[in-house]
Design a protein around this motif. Sequence first.
Motif, mmCIF file in Angstrom:
data_model
loop_
_atom_site.group_PDB
_atom_site.id
_atom_site.type_symbol
_atom_site.label_atom_id
_atom_site.label_comp_id
_atom_site.label_asym_id
_atom_site.label_seq_id
_atom_site.Cartn_x
_atom_site.Cartn_y
_atom_site.Cartn_z
ATOM 1 N N PHE A 48 -2.194 0.004 -5.533
ATOM 2 C CA PHE A 48 -1.586 0.811 -4.500
ATOM 3 C C PHE A 48 -0.184 0.286 -4.310
ATOM 4 O O PHE A 48 0.608 1.068 -3.296
ATOM 5 C CB PHE A 48 -2.539 0.656 -2.976
ATOM 6 N N ALA A 49 0.295 -0.701 -4.974
ATOM 7 C CA ALA A 49 1.529 -1.332 -4.631
ATOM 8 C C ALA A 49 2.616 -0.490 -5.127
ATOM 9 O O ALA A 49 3.626 -0.063 -4.353
ATOM 10 C CB ALA A 49 1.817 -2.464 -4.951
ATOM 11 N N PRO A 50 2.736 0.049 -6.317
ATOM 12 C CA PRO A 50 1.892 -0.184 -7.377
ATOM 13 C C PRO A 50 2.018 -1.551 -8.121
ATOM 14 O O PRO A 50 3.377 -1.648 -8.371
ATOM 15 C CB PRO A 50 1.827 1.089 -8.296
ATOM 16 N N GLU A 75 -11.462 -15.278 -14.816
ATOM 17 C CA GLU A 75 -10.253 -14.552 -15.294
ATOM 18 C C GLU A 75 -9.261 -13.857 -14.286
ATOM 19 O O GLU A 75 -9.838 -13.586 -13.098
ATOM 20 C CB GLU A 75 -10.385 -13.486 -16.358
ATOM 21 N N VAL A 76 -7.909 -13.989 -14.321
ATOM 22 C CA VAL A 76 -7.060 -13.563 -13.230
ATOM 23 C C VAL A 76 -5.930 -13.012 -13.863
ATOM 24 O O VAL A 76 -5.490 -13.277 -15.083
ATOM 25 C CB VAL A 76 -6.672 -14.603 -12.340
ATOM 26 N N VAL A 77 -5.208 -11.981 -13.093
ATOM 27 C CA VAL A 77 -3.842 -11.513 -13.380
ATOM 28 C C VAL A 77 -2.934 -12.211 -12.284
ATOM 29 O O VAL A 77 -3.103 -12.076 -11.135
ATOM 30 C CB VAL A 77 -3.926 -10.023 -13.219
ATOM 31 N N THR A 78 -1.535 -12.513 -12.683
ATOM 32 C CA THR A 78 -0.554 -13.096 -12.047
ATOM 33 C C THR A 78 0.673 -12.062 -11.863
ATOM 34 O O THR A 78 0.706 -11.243 -12.803
ATOM 35 C CB THR A 78 -0.120 -14.426 -12.549
ATOM 36 N N PHE A 109 0.884 -1.097 -0.031
ATOM 37 C CA PHE A 109 -0.089 -0.128 0.134
ATOM 38 C C PHE A 109 0.967 1.339 -0.013
ATOM 39 O O PHE A 109 0.443 2.243 0.702
ATOM 40 C CB PHE A 109 -0.937 -0.110 1.235
ATOM 41 N N ALA A 110 1.969 1.414 -0.874
ATOM 42 C CA ALA A 110 2.960 2.406 -1.085
ATOM 43 C C ALA A 110 2.366 3.611 -1.297
ATOM 44 O O ALA A 110 2.473 4.779 -0.858
ATOM 45 C CB ALA A 110 4.130 2.113 -1.621
ATOM 46 N N THR A 116 4.397 -6.885 -13.176
ATOM 47 C CA THR A 116 5.675 -7.293 -12.555
ATOM 48 C C THR A 116 5.871 -7.230 -11.108
ATOM 49 O O THR A 116 5.275 -6.712 -10.073
ATOM 50 C CB THR A 116 6.573 -6.105 -12.946
ATOM 51 N N GLY A 117 6.356 -8.655 -10.551
ATOM 52 C CA GLY A 117 6.388 -8.975 -9.481
ATOM 53 C C GLY A 117 7.247 -7.896 -8.547
ATOM 54 O O GLY A 117 8.304 -7.557 -8.950
ATOM 55 N N ARG A 118 6.929 -7.716 -7.367
ATOM 56 C CA ARG A 118 7.680 -6.743 -6.444
ATOM 57 C C ARG A 118 8.614 -7.311 -5.235
ATOM 58 O O ARG A 118 9.125 -6.710 -4.552
ATOM 59 C CB ARG A 118 6.722 -5.804 -5.760
ATOM 60 N N GLY A 119 8.527 -8.517 -5.602
ATOM 61 C CA GLY A 119 9.530 -9.709 -4.536
ATOM 62 C C GLY A 119 8.984 -9.810 -3.073
ATOM 63 O O GLY A 119 9.487 -10.642 -2.536
#
Length: 816
Positions: A124-126, A140-143, A51-52, A167-170
């Motif tokens: 919000f991550a984003p 339907e999903v997003v990974t 939630f950055a 894009t994964g944020r780790g």
Amino acid sequence: MLTAALHTARTRWAAFVGSFVALALGAGLIATMGLALAATLDAPERGPERFALASVVVKGDDILRVPTPIGDRTRTLSHPGPLTPELVDRLAALGPTAQDRSFPVRVPGGPEQLVGHPWSVAAFAPYALDAGRAPNADDEVVTTGWARPGSRLATDRGPVTVVGTVTGRGFEDAVFWTDTRAARLSPAVDQLVVAADPAAVRAAVGREAGVRVLTGRDRRYADPDPERDTEALLAVNALLGTAGGITGFVSVFVVASAFAFAVAQRRKEFALLRTVGATPGQVRRTVYTEALVLGAVASAAGCLLGAYGAPLLARRLAEDGTAPHWFAVGDAVWPYHLAFWTGLLVALAGAVAASWRAGRVRPGEALREAAAETNAMTPARWILGAGLLLAGLGTLAYALFTDPSDLLHRKTYTSRPMLFIVAFALLAPVLVPPLVRLVAGLPARLPGAGGMLVRENAAAGVRRTAAVAAPVLVTVALAGSLLGTTATLEEARAAEIRQRTTADFVITGGPGGFGPAAVERVRAVPGTEASATAETELHVLEDGVALIRSEARAADPRALARTADLPLVAGRVADLDDGSVIVNEEWERHTVGSSVDVRLGDGTPRTLRIAAVMSIGTGNNGAYVTPANAPGAPVDRIDVRLAPGTDTATAATGLADAARQAGGRLLTKEQWVADSSPRTKRTTRTGFLLVLGIALLYTGIALASTLVTATSGRARELALLRLAGATRGQVLRLVAGESLTVVLAGAATGTLVAALNLAGVQGALRLLDAGGAVVVPWDALGATTAACAAVAVVSSVIPAALCLRRRAVGLAGLRD
């Protein structure tokens, strides 16, 4: 005095090489670990992740606060409550909101810790789309990049199609559904993002219990596992602190041993100084000056080593996951001061006993020719060695009679061996010669004089023998004590699980556990009795100020009694009900029938009657409550026992099918015991291996230094053997045999120290009613002994071979 010390260091440099390397290495390790520790203390404060970009996040309070006379005590709750619908509606009136739901997801072949969220919170991550589009339909999903667009996934939440990736944020592996579908999959609102003034949000929340309003850096508490970096840094602190402490201990030990042996080798030199008028004080000051010069130069070299080694250590800790991925060494200066002055102090401390021995050398000893040493044990050494041995035995007995569980704690079984190690090392001149005669007894009976010479030479050179055996003793004792204790505790914990489990099969689930329908499918398998249990926790305030967390399991008492054999010392499992609890003897209150005030996993206060009491065991006997006292805890394990006469294969097929439908895993009892047996933490094992590696390195340095110096000083003795008719090969085999014999004697002494420590651990386990046999790490002991033997043989044979290159007649006429 300084000129004499520098001249001695220049002419007798070989005698100081080992101490120099040991001191430089010790200072380097202290600097390296100090810089790494400084990095953990100066770590940057972690900011919010999920939630950055959110201004305000409202979530259920996961912090338990209990007032005490010395202030509030806090603990993190395992099952915090969700936000109420009424609060969600009130906050929605302030401005736009985004409802966050987090729920576990299982996908065959997918990430293990997979979590589902509604798509609206991704911004919000984003998280930004890097391929495809946002989900529009329920399937339907997003990974986060672990599955590509177009993939069809069979999740435990139903089949879905991947229509996009971000894009994964780790910090997590995620699956994003539409908000509508996520609400049906997980109706409870875990967190709420509110686009409104924080003051207005706090006013709307008011005094509602169990709710937190997060802004600024506090938004990180809405992230998954917000304390993971702090916990990782604490683990790094423990690892480096343990390794640093034992490094200091081994460093002082090796340097003191090296100085003592160097002084013993120079007795005639000091006697000549006394003959020409030097006072005992001058001789002692000479030794101190040599130590001061050696310590200053070696410590400075060690600081340079630390400057290069610390970044490498920090990178390695970050790469293997022990430290956070951002972990790096800073610009702290104090570790260099600590390393330099500690190295200097170690050098001076190591020279103390040696200087007093040098000062007691009599002038007449300049004429002494006997090779046999008869006064290696001084009264002070007897008193200190015997005192430490008695202290080790006494404290061990006291712990066994008062608090045996303390012997199973890592800090205790890491530090306790040091008393025995130092005691046996001080008594080595007494203990090692008989062991040498025992080890060399068989070779001495073989034809020829070689075996007899090995035995007699090793037994006669008491100082040399003790100086070689002592570092081997340290390394073998540490390997046997540390690795043996952890292996013994693992075996005891496995034995506890084996004894406690009477079920024939165990079905385990993922983070989301099993729903009621899954449990009923298992119970519907003919010929089976199932006990569904959930992991939870209880918090109890002891002594009025200590908030203690206890692991617990929630179970139906009747089913639990049929599938588990709890180690009860009082009471009955059948007496467990919604108003009671089963505790163990470690609790402050553990009398059947008495009441205890607890906080449940969601923070709810309850007063429960004690229905039964279990033994402490290895510390893994937690508490048991009924499901009514475990709100929010999902069933994560189902123990299944077959009824008499039930066909095992048929039942296993039915159970496997039920487990597969629920996304679980079916295990036999043996597989369950092997799979669930507690293992030593990776950081603990890494720390022990680091400690043993350091000890082995120091041992190699000490062996090489002592044997090179000692063998070079035996040139005349070896030449006399050649003149007596021994061939060059026979002399070299004799030298190798002596070194190998002494190493084996040192290893035997170290094994005895390890046996004493393991006997204490086994005694504690017996007193705590824990099973399991003592596990001796023979492979580690064998590898350590073999490494020491290889270093010792090479370090003695090479100098002997170089000595034998000169004419025997010339060497035989040499004088000291």
